[in-house]
Design a protein around this motif. Structure first.
Motif, short mmCIF file in Angstrom:
data_model
loop_
_atom_site.label_atom_id
_atom_site.label_comp_id
_atom_site.label_asym_id
_atom_site.label_seq_id
_atom_site.Cartn_x
_atom_site.Cartn_y
_atom_site.Cartn_z
N SER A 149 0.81 -1.21 0.00
CA SER A 149 0.00 0.00 0.00
C SER A 149 0.85 1.27 0.00
O SER A 149 0.31 2.37 -0.12
CB SER A 149 -0.94 0.00 1.21
OG SER A 149 -0.22 -0.09 2.43
N HIS A 150 2.16 1.13 0.13
CA HIS A 150 3.07 2.27 0.10
C HIS A 150 3.67 2.51 -1.28
O HIS A 150 4.54 3.37 -1.43
CB HIS A 150 4.20 2.07 1.11
CG HIS A 150 3.77 2.29 2.53
ND1 HIS A 150 4.62 2.06 3.61
CD2 HIS A 150 2.60 2.69 3.07
CE1 HIS A 150 3.99 2.33 4.73
NE2 HIS A 150 2.77 2.71 4.43
N TRP A 151 3.24 1.76 -2.27
CA TRP A 151 3.86 1.86 -3.60
C TRP A 151 3.18 2.86 -4.53
O TRP A 151 3.61 3.02 -5.67
CB TRP A 151 3.87 0.49 -4.28
CG TRP A 151 4.73 -0.52 -3.60
CD1 TRP A 151 5.67 -0.32 -2.64
CD2 TRP A 151 4.73 -1.93 -3.85
NE1 TRP A 151 6.26 -1.50 -2.26
CE2 TRP A 151 5.70 -2.52 -2.99
CE3 TRP A 151 4.00 -2.75 -4.72
CZ2 TRP A 151 5.96 -3.88 -2.99
CZ3 TRP A 151 4.26 -4.11 -4.70
CH2 TRP A 151 5.23 -4.67 -3.85
N GLY A 152 2.11 3.49 -4.08
CA GLY A 152 1.43 4.47 -4.93
C GLY A 152 0.74 3.84 -6.13
O GLY A 152 0.67 4.46 -7.20
N LEU A 153 0.22 2.65 -5.96
CA LEU A 153 -0.41 1.93 -7.07
C LEU A 153 -1.57 2.70 -7.69
O LEU A 153 -1.86 2.53 -8.88
CB LEU A 153 -0.90 0.56 -6.58
CG LEU A 153 0.19 -0.50 -6.40
CD1 LEU A 153 -0.19 -1.47 -5.29
CD2 LEU A 153 0.43 -1.24 -7.69
#
Length: 266
Positions: A149-153
């Protein structure tokens, strides 16, 4: 996950090819191509149970040693075009990431490297795999927990590509019989977990009826980086932006912008 039975579909990074095999219940074998990062020998040695033989028997074309970050891998498609390209639960292992991205200068560690992996997947899918006259869709299915959820998907990956982020779909693992979500580099599968299929398309109005967008993407009173808000007032907003969690997400974003600048502004 919406699948049109008439779509031509390419899977990438499908570790044991069990997801590709599971798609045979939804689309005809003639519409399907599969690919994996490993060589066939490594795949067979790594996984006691795999889908190689089943797919070969069904005459599904398979590409081994397919690296989504390498344009030469995509060129092996030899002009074959698709309506949909799918990448299921991607993740770089800590051991494999250094080798996979040895030629890339980066800061931000694995967060930046995983973003780079997915960005290049979208970039090269658009350049080499998607039919501009077809559906023109890419899926990335991922978990809705850290670090994924921290990958900026849902906001960070499409820069410098022709792709648009459309929204997300629920991924129901039970709808794909025989599919096992594998641990990276191990013959183990992970327990059932909530999956979200992030949806991207060449056209901004494609697939909107099948997706929903989270409120923070289109609300100025929210923080898109942290998926937070709406804020209840000035103090609430200031407290969030001063928090350690927000500052960490800002750092991830800064590192990512640095990577994009290094790649595209040379």
């Amino acid at each position: 996950m919406y699948l049109n039975p008439d779509w031509r579909i390419l899977t990438v990074g499908d570790g044991d090819l069990s997801f590709t095999r599971a798609l045979l219940s939804r689309v005809d074998a003639s519409q399907l191509h599969g690919s994996v990062y490993d060589s066939e020998e490594v795949l067979r040695d790594k996984y006691q149970q795999h889908a190689v033989d089943d797919l070969v028997q069904c005459q599904v074309p398979l590409l081994f040693e397919f690296d989504v970050t390498d344009p030469l891998s995509w060129q092996r498609l030899q002009g074959k075009q698709f309506d949909l390209v799918i990448f299921q639960f991607p993740l770089l292992s800590q051991l494999g990431s250094a080798a996979a991205f040895s030629s890339i200068k980066h800061v931000g560690g694995l967060n930046t490297l995983n973003r780079a992996l997915l960005h290049q997947y979208l970039f090269y899918s658009a350049r080499y795999a998607l039919d501009p006259n077809g559906a023109g869709v890419c899926y990335i299915t991922s978990k809705d927990v850290k670090p994924y959820s921290h990958w900026g998907l849902d906001h960070a990956l499409t820069a410098h590509t022709p792709m648009h982020y459309i929204g997300e779909q629920h991924f129901d693992l039970k709808a794909f019989a025989g599919y096992k979500v594998r641990n990276v580099d191990r013959d183990k599968h992970v327990k059932d977990t909530l999956g979200i299929t992030y949806t991207y398309a060449l056209q901004h109005d494609t697939m909107t009826q099948h997706c929903h967008r989270r409120h923070y993407l289109d609300d100025d009173n929210c923080c898109m980086l942290c998926r937070a808000g709406p804020f209840q007032g000035v103090m609430d907003k200031e407290n969030h932006f001063n928090s350690k969690s927000h500052q960490q997400m800002q750092q991830f974003s800064m590192h990512w912008q640095h990577w994009l600048s290094e790649r595209y502004n040379k």
